[in-house]
Write an enzyme that holds these catalytic residues in place. Structure first.
Site, PDB file in Angstrom:
ATOM      1  N   LYS A  51      17.003  37.133  49.675  1.00 32.69           N
ATOM      2  CA  LYS A  51      18.320  37.382  48.769  1.00 32.69           C
ATOM      3  C   LYS A  51      19.591  37.197  49.612  1.00 32.69           C
ATOM      4  O   LYS A  51      20.462  36.617  49.070  1.00 32.69           O
ATOM      5  CB  LYS A  51      18.110  39.022  48.259  1.00 32.69           C
ATOM      6  CG  LYS A  51      17.183  39.396  47.288  1.00 32.69           C
ATOM      7  CD  LYS A  51      16.741  40.634  47.107  1.00 32.69           C
ATOM      8  CE  LYS A  51      15.645  40.807  46.364  1.00 32.69           C
ATOM      9  NZ  LYS A  51      15.045  42.309  46.219  1.00 32.69           N
ATOM     10  N   GLN A  95      16.292  47.995  48.415  1.00 32.10           N
ATOM     11  CA  GLN A  95      15.517  47.567  48.258  1.00 32.10           C
ATOM     12  C   GLN A  95      14.031  48.459  48.057  1.00 32.10           C
ATOM     13  O   GLN A  95      13.829  49.450  48.636  1.00 32.10           O
ATOM     14  CB  GLN A  95      14.974  46.612  49.694  1.00 32.10           C
ATOM     15  CG  GLN A  95      13.775  45.861  49.440  1.00 32.10           C
ATOM     16  CD  GLN A  95      13.596  44.702  48.464  1.00 32.10           C
ATOM     17  OE1 GLN A  95      14.509  44.261  48.136  1.00 32.10           O
ATOM     18  NE2 GLN A  95      12.584  44.522  47.691  1.00 32.10           N
ATOM     19  N   ASP A 118      20.327  45.660  40.414  1.00 30.48           N
ATOM     20  CA  ASP A 118      18.934  45.605  39.953  1.00 30.48           C
ATOM     21  C   ASP A 118      18.787  46.051  38.818  1.00 30.48           C
ATOM     22  O   ASP A 118      17.688  45.941  37.948  1.00 30.48           O
ATOM     23  CB  ASP A 118      18.254  46.583  40.908  1.00 30.48           C
ATOM     24  CG  ASP A 118      17.361  45.604  42.029  1.00 30.48           C
ATOM     25  OD1 ASP A 118      17.094  44.840  41.718  1.00 30.48           O
ATOM     26  OD2 ASP A 118      16.851  46.587  43.030  1.00 30.48           O
TER      27      ASP A 118
END
Ligand code: NAD
Length: 283
Positions: A51, A95, A118
């Site tokens: 990412k 994460q 997200d």
């Protein structure tokens, strides 16, 4: 027999990166992404590295904060609060999965919905289902984008999604509804799953069981999207058996299908978050 078309994530992702570069050229600022990782879970380490790398390649500002796996929940929440208030940060991603002592829900709800790249905050979940503007989960967004890239029509089509997780299956169903598909959301308790799957003109599989979906689950000519990533003996296998290529009209490979789209949509969400926050589109 016509050949099954491969829906290639890298090609569709490149097209999206091209569009994002165009957008970035027009902006008087550089959007920035902040990723927080706890512990050294190898898969998380690899995903976060990717990412960060993609964000930098695209020309975004990107930074990764790494904390020990035993970081107290309160310390993580405090850091998130700081980042929420930091004008220089557009997107915040913690994460997953988090260590068991941390309540994932609390953490996800602590991230400002405006910076929630997200798309897991309840405000964004609500906006997904109510039809409003917001930040939505990257993997299902990537599936829709991939299908559109290859000209797969969704409006009015019979779509079956297998898997009802908050990360993939449920938001997938919501996004497909927004595309005017007729959506069935199937899961581990669904009766006669193969028969339900055979209804699909577009079948999306997000279960996490290698080769669960066999040839006889697929309606001839269907488009099949394999979200599954299963590591078996050092190889990455999808949820869809390769024999499905004999009946499907189009299929996503694993790896190289949905995966690259997920990362690309994270970049798109970071740019979108930067624009939404500055233009107040959440009002
Ligand atoms: P999850 O474990 O949270 O959810 C799995 C879902 O599958 C559950 O809703 C469950 O009801 C359903 N299920 C389990 N067994 C079933 C069965 N036998 N028949 C029917 N349904 C069943 O998983 P997830 O986070 O949604 O991920 C699913 C898969 O997608 C995993 O392989 C994951 O690695 C992969 N994934 C890929 C990407 C990507 O970018 N390519 C992103 C996220 C997840």
């Amino acid at each position: 027999m016509t050949e099954t078309r491969l829906l290639l994530g890298h090609a569709a992702a490149e097209a999206l990166y091209g569009e994002l570069r165009e957008t970035l050229r027009t902006l008087p600022f550089v959007p920035s992404l902040r990723v927080l990782r706890l512990g050294e879970d190898p898969a998380s380490v690899a995903y976060v590295r990717l990412k960060d790398k993609r964000a930098r390649e695209l020309g975004l500002k990107s930074a990764v904060e790494v904390y020990p796996h035993d970081l107290p929940e309160e310390a993580l929440l405090e850091r998130i609060a700081e980042l929420n208030g930091d004008e220089g940060v557009d997107g915040i991603l913690v994460q997953l999965p988090l260590p068991p002592h941390i309540r994932t829900e609390r953490v996800l709800e602590a991230i400002s919905p405006l910076k929630d790249v997200d798309g897991f905050h309840p405000v964004n979940v609500g906006r997904l289902w109510s039809g409003g503007e917001g930040l939505f989960p990257c993997t299902p967004l990537g599936v829709v984008r991939l299908l559109k890239h290859y000209g797969v029509e969704l409006r009015g089509r019979e779509v079956v999604v297998i898997g009802r997780s908050n990360i993939v299956g449920k938001p997938m169903a919501g996004l497909l509804l927004r595309e005017d598909a007729t959506v069935t959301l199937a899961h581990s308790r669904t009766q006669d799953l193969p028969q339900v799957a055979r209804r699909a003109e577009v079948l999306v599989v997000a279960v996490g069981r290698p080769y669960l979906v066999r040839r006889d689950w697929v309606r001839p000519g269907a488009v099949v999207v394999d979200v599954g990533v299963n590591r078996v003996d050092g190889r990455l296998l999808g949820d869809v058996h390769p024999e499905v290529a004999e009946v499907a009209s189009a299929l996503t490979p694993v790896p190289g299908g949905v995966g690259p789209m997920t990362v690309a949509m994270l970049m798109a969400n970071t740019v979108k978050a930067a624009l939404l926050r500055r233009h107040g589109a959440f009002r």
